[in-house]
Design a protein around this motif. Structure first.
Motif, PDB file in Angstrom:
ATOM      1  N   LEU A 133      14.276 -16.623 -33.386  1.00 18.29           N
ATOM      2  CA  LEU A 133      14.304 -16.586 -34.850  1.00 18.29           C
ATOM      3  C   LEU A 133      13.798 -15.258 -35.383  1.00 18.29           C
ATOM      4  CD1 LEU A 133      13.023 -20.209 -35.529  1.00 18.29           C
ATOM      5  CD2 LEU A 133      15.313 -19.337 -35.987  1.00 18.29           C
ATOM      6  N   HIS A 134      12.792 -14.702 -34.715  1.00 20.14           N
ATOM      7  CA  HIS A 134      12.276 -13.396 -35.130  1.00 20.14           C
ATOM      8  C   HIS A 134      13.357 -12.324 -34.999  1.00 20.14           C
ATOM      9  CE1 HIS A 134       9.470 -10.109 -35.745  1.00 20.14           C
ATOM     10  NE2 HIS A 134       9.903  -9.554 -34.621  1.00 20.14           N
ATOM     11  N   GLN A 135      14.083 -12.347 -33.896  1.00 17.79           N
ATOM     12  CA  GLN A 135      15.161 -11.381 -33.712  1.00 17.79           C
ATOM     13  C   GLN A 135      16.272 -11.585 -34.744  1.00 17.79           C
ATOM     14  OE1 GLN A 135      16.436 -10.379 -29.659  1.00 17.79           O
ATOM     15  NE2 GLN A 135      14.824 -11.739 -28.885  1.00 17.79           N
ATOM     16  N   LEU A 136      16.551 -12.835 -35.062  1.00 14.76           N
ATOM     17  CA  LEU A 136      17.563 -13.118 -36.077  1.00 14.76           C
ATOM     18  C   LEU A 136      17.172 -12.508 -37.419  1.00 14.76           C
ATOM     19  CD1 LEU A 136      20.091 -14.722 -37.088  1.00 14.76           C
ATOM     20  CD2 LEU A 136      18.512 -16.618 -37.567  1.00 14.76           C
ATOM     21  N   LEU A 137      15.924 -12.670 -37.795  1.00 16.54           N
ATOM     22  CA  LEU A 137      15.472 -12.159 -39.086  1.00 16.54           C
ATOM     23  C   LEU A 137      15.428 -10.632 -39.120  1.00 16.54           C
ATOM     24  CD1 LEU A 137      12.681 -14.781 -39.821  1.00 16.54           C
ATOM     25  CD2 LEU A 137      14.819 -14.490 -41.068  1.00 16.54           C
ATOM     26  N   GLN A 138      15.248 -10.022 -37.965  1.00 14.52           N
ATOM     27  CA  GLN A 138      15.256  -8.560 -37.911  1.00 14.52           C
ATOM     28  C   GLN A 138      16.610  -7.998 -38.342  1.00 14.52           C
ATOM     29  OE1 GLN A 138      11.846  -8.020 -37.659  1.00 14.52           O
ATOM     30  NE2 GLN A 138      12.318  -6.324 -36.262  1.00 14.52           N
ATOM     31  N   HIS A 139      17.672  -8.773 -38.133  1.00 15.02           N
ATOM     32  CA  HIS A 139      19.021  -8.307 -38.456  1.00 15.02           C
ATOM     33  C   HIS A 139      19.671  -9.163 -39.544  1.00 15.02           C
ATOM     34  CE1 HIS A 139      18.184  -7.153 -34.223  1.00 15.02           C
ATOM     35  NE2 HIS A 139      18.712  -6.005 -34.603  1.00 15.02           N
TER      36      HIS A 139
ATOM     37  N   SER B  88      24.817 -18.446 -35.505  1.00  9.54           N
ATOM     38  CA  SER B  88      24.863 -18.982 -34.149  1.00  9.54           C
ATOM     39  C   SER B  88      25.295 -17.919 -33.143  1.00  9.54           C
ATOM     40  CB  SER B  88      25.826 -20.178 -34.105  1.00  9.54           C
ATOM     41  OG  SER B  88      25.890 -20.724 -32.816  1.00  9.54           O
ATOM     42  N   GLN B  89      26.312 -17.145 -33.495  1.00  8.89           N
ATOM     43  CA  GLN B  89      26.780 -16.082 -32.603  1.00  8.89           C
ATOM     44  C   GLN B  89      25.747 -14.983 -32.445  1.00  8.89           C
ATOM     45  OE1 GLN B  89      29.494 -16.295 -30.716  1.00  8.89           O
ATOM     46  NE2 GLN B  89      29.769 -18.339 -31.610  1.00  8.89           N
ATOM     47  N   ARG B  90      25.031 -14.660 -33.520  1.00  5.42           N
ATOM     48  CA  ARG B  90      23.984 -13.638 -33.440  1.00  5.42           C
ATOM     49  C   ARG B  90      22.853 -14.081 -32.516  1.00  5.42           C
ATOM     50  NH1 ARG B  90      22.834  -9.375 -36.788  1.00  5.42           N
ATOM     51  NH2 ARG B  90      25.100  -9.354 -36.956  1.00  5.42           N
ATOM     52  N   LEU B  91      22.485 -15.356 -32.605  1.00  2.82           N
ATOM     53  CA  LEU B  91      21.450 -15.888 -31.720  1.00  2.82           C
ATOM     54  C   LEU B  91      21.895 -15.835 -30.262  1.00  2.82           C
ATOM     55  CD1 LEU B  91      20.316 -18.988 -33.809  1.00  2.82           C
ATOM     56  CD2 LEU B  91      18.868 -17.055 -33.186  1.00  2.82           C
ATOM     57  N   LEU B  92      23.160 -16.158 -30.028  1.00  3.21           N
ATOM     58  CA  LEU B  92      23.691 -16.132 -28.665  1.00  3.21           C
ATOM     59  C   LEU B  92      23.694 -14.712 -28.109  1.00  3.21           C
ATOM     60  CD1 LEU B  92      25.018 -17.851 -26.432  1.00  3.21           C
ATOM     61  CD2 LEU B  92      27.228 -17.293 -27.454  1.00  3.21           C
ATOM     62  N   ALA B  93      24.029 -13.733 -28.982  1.00  2.00           N
ATOM     63  CA  ALA B  93      24.091 -12.346 -28.533  1.00  2.00           C
ATOM     64  C   ALA B  93      22.709 -11.744 -28.326  1.00  2.00           C
ATOM     65  CB  ALA B  93      24.872 -11.506 -29.551  1.00  2.00           C
ATOM     66  N   ALA B  94      21.715 -12.259 -29.041  1.00  4.95           N
ATOM     67  CA  ALA B  94      20.366 -11.681 -28.988  1.00  4.95           C
ATOM     68  C   ALA B  94      19.502 -12.392 -27.959  1.00  4.95           C
ATOM     69  CB  ALA B  94      19.717 -11.748 -30.375  1.00  4.95           C
TER      70      ALA B  94
END
Length: 679
Positions: A651-657, A605-611
């Motif tokens: 979601l794509h950005q999440l999967l990148q990291h 959740s935090q990664r999605l918020l930051a990205a």
């Protein structure tokens, strides 16, 4: 003569989000769709060629790495065709699932093994053009004026460009299958193929019989989970070669190659069984729409109870919309009656009035269906002395007692154990049950009506091959009779002498916090009610509930499914729920603790918020409604957005990291695009 060097992009059945590169020296490039054997770490893996490019030979010693060569070529010709591979790669991107797992999940199990096809099976793969169909048997049933008009509209729409999907909304018993048959007939004369998707295996045999009666000896391929691996492979190859003109199957049949495909039909488009709930979580209806779009062929979706998404697409003209509002001949819709259960002492869930209605129906020599969507004898075994309940050791649920086998069974993980003779806590030998399942209902009806034949149809009573067909044959050949069953009987079945349907124990859905529960309940009630009065005799439906004043229940019974669905759409619109928004459900599970699963999802959740997750709404992380299943603690994070592209980009950005997410090693996690189940 020297051979040419090629670089191959190959999919392997591993959780990798990229294709792998291998080299191959040959006189010509391997065709796309050919299976190969490739080195993978210290092992070998079967792979599938996705692309092949000619590459210049190089002996550069400073090259950063050397591409490993293919170990062996397994096939002399491609298996999935280029169109199907394009669809599968699109599906991998849309559902954010590893591409190799997507591609290999679409192949029959026998083709996932590193073994060449036998000579006999290779002969089935030889490309052929279907010959014209025998003349259809159109003399048996004549279309009504309404059916003729509906068929005419669909034929006109199919001739238009650009094409749009067609939603055929016909009440139960209105003759949707007859429309399918008339629409398909001209295609066979032109040597084309048709793909028909049904939601459940139980609907496949009867549909095959209808098609066989109408089209005679037209070659058909049937694909579903009840087939052996060999039979499924044979049917798949017959479709791939073009020899089978009719392809009928459950959801995975959407991945069947068909070089002459000219029409896709989705029967019961609303059904949740069309969504795969484990592994690669695709929706067969949605992929069918995409496949038809890619091939520029018509797609027809039939149902008596459209999904809210399909109804919305029809209202906004994304879909063509055809209606069948009358049953042919003298048959009419059954009368529905809401019955308040609160004033009465129930007998296995049945009110005295329902028992009296069953008695009167039997006296007239007619059939009854008692519908209860819960198998087993009782959902709870407990001790009245100390309050002990028989809970599953592996899940956060109670075990169901199956009296015939005297076993406790978990309907979530499948765990079983012998029923205890006494309470394991206080040693009280007088254990008791609470609630009812189809087994208990069957026993009660057999005891109450000893002269009547009672037939139970559920997953337990039809687990062996041929049992379902035998029981359905018994129902068709015996009057009077009481039929007890679950949702296996809710759709598609036609019992001419069934005039009474009693539906019990629906209150859980009326009170559910799942926003899709009321939609599913409405669909189920309409489908089950539609089994009554399908011939000349009038039908009656008794709907038992302790919530007789529920406004949406009265809307459904008093005004029908369409106004009921429109009211649900208004509610969805206020909350930006599908189809007015887009969702993804991220699930995580841990064998250690619930905290580990929740902590991981909090990092997500935090990664999605930051990205740059602007416009993405987050609900959670929270424990899943079924908090523990098969010794795994389960949590979930629901994402929503009014823009599909924004959700997928996040979601794509999440999967990148994903590899750097804290706590990843302690959990298993997955992404469910367009979720329909939240348990």
């Amino acid at each position: 003569m020297s051979q040419t060097a090629y670089t191959l992009q190959i999919a392997v059945p591993r959780p990798l989000r990229t294709l792998l590169s291998y080299s191959h020296h040959a006189d010509a490039a391997l065709p796309v769709g050919t299976r190969v054997l490739v080195p993978f770490g210290k092992q070998q893996s079967v792979g599938l060629v996705i692309s092949a490019e000619c590459t210049p030979e190089t002996d550069n010693p400073d090259a950063p790495f050397t591409i490993k060569p293919v170990d062996a070529v397994l096939d002399a010709m491609p298996l999935p065709d280029a169109h199907l591979l394009e669809l599968l790669q699109w599906a991998a991107r849309y559902y954010h699932h590893p591409v190799g797992e997507v591609i290999f999940s679409a192949l029959p199990v026998a083709l996932r093994k590193p073994k060449p096809l036998s000579t006999r099976l290779q002969k089935l793969l030889v490309s052929s053009t279907p010959t014209a169909a025998t003349s259809p048997n159109t003399a048996r049933l004549q279309l009504t004026d309404e059916q003729q008009q509906c068929l005419h509209h669909i034929q006109q729409w199919n001739a238009q460009t650009p094409r749009r999907p067609i939603l055929l909304h016909g009440i139960t018993g209105s003759g949707k299958t007859e429309i399918y048959l008339r629409l398909i007939a001209p295609l066979f004369a032109a040597g084309k193929q048709v793909l028909v998707i049904v939601p459940e295996i139980g609907l496949t045999p009867q549909l095959l019989l209808r098609f066989a009666h109408f089209f005679g000896d037209t070659p058909m391929a049937c694909l579903h989970s009840g087939l052996s691996d060999g039979d499924r492979l044979k049917a798949w190859l017959q479709a791939r070669s073009g020899a089978a003109q009719i392809i009928i199957g459950t959801r995975s049949a959407i991945f069947t190659p068909a070089p002459h495909l000219a029409l896709i039909v989705i029967d019961e488009e609303h059904d949740a069984s069309l969504k795969q709930q484990e592994g690669f979580r695709y929706h067969a209806r949605d992929l069918a729409i995409k496949r038809a779009q890619m091939l520029d062929i018509p797609i027809l979706m039939g149902t008596a109870t459209p999904s809210l998404e399909a109804l919305y697409n029809a209202q906004t003209s994304r879909f063509h919309y055809a209606r069948l509002e009358r049953r042919p001949g003298t048959t009419r819709k059954p009368d529905l009656q809401i019955q308040d259960t609160r004033p009465f002492e129930l007998q296995a869930g049945l009110t005295p009035q329902s028992l009296q209605a069953i008695r009167g129906t039997l006296a007239r020599g007619e059939q009854i269906m008692v519908f209860l969507n819960r198998r087993g004898f009782a959902p709870t075994l407990f001790c009245p002395s100390c309050g002990w309940h028989a809970n599953c050791d592996h899940c956060s649920v109670k075990m169901t007692w199956h009296a015939r086998r005297n076993r406790l069974v978990c309907h979530h993980c499948g765990a079983e154990q012998t029923t205890p003779m006494q309470c394991p806590v206080c040693k009280n030998p007088q254990l008791t049950t609470q609630g009812q399942g189809t087994e208990r209902l069957e026993l009660t009806l057999q005891t109450t009506f000893p002269d009547a034949l009672v037939v139970r149809i559920d997953r337990d009573s039809t687990s062996r091959k041929g049992q379902l067909e035998d029981k359905l044959s018994t129902v068709r050949s015996n009057d009077p009779l009481i039929l007890v069953g679950t949702q296996m009987l809710a759709k598609g079945h036609d019992f001419p002498n069934l005039t009474l349907v009693v539906i019990i124990d629906i209150d859980q859905s009326l009170l559910s916090t799942d926003y899709r529960a009321l939609e599913r309940l409405g669909q189920l009630l309409v489908q089950v009610a539609g089994r009554a009065g399908r011939a000349d005799k009038p039908g009656r439906v008794i709907l038992q509930t302790s919530q007789p004043d529920h406004p949406l229940l009265h809307q459904l019974v008093g005004h029908g499914y369409t106004p009921f669905a429109r009211q649900l759409l208004e509610d969805r619109k206020r909350w930006h729920f599908p189809p007015f928004g887009y969702q993804a459900l991220i699930r995580a599970s841990s064998t250690v603790s619930m905290e580990k699963a929740l902590e991981f999802l909090e990092h997500v959740s935090q990664r999605l918020l930051a990205a740059d997750g602007a416009g993405i709404q987050r609900l959670g992380p929270i424990p899943a409604p079924l908090e523990k299943r098969a010794n795994r603690y389960r949590a979930q994070l629901l994402l929503g957005s009014q823009q599909r592209a924004a959700l997928h980009n996040a979601l794509h950005q999440l999967l990148q990291h994903a590899a750097s997410l804290p706590g990843r090693s302690c959990v298993r996690w997955s992404i469910d695009i367009d979720p329909i189940e939240f348990s």
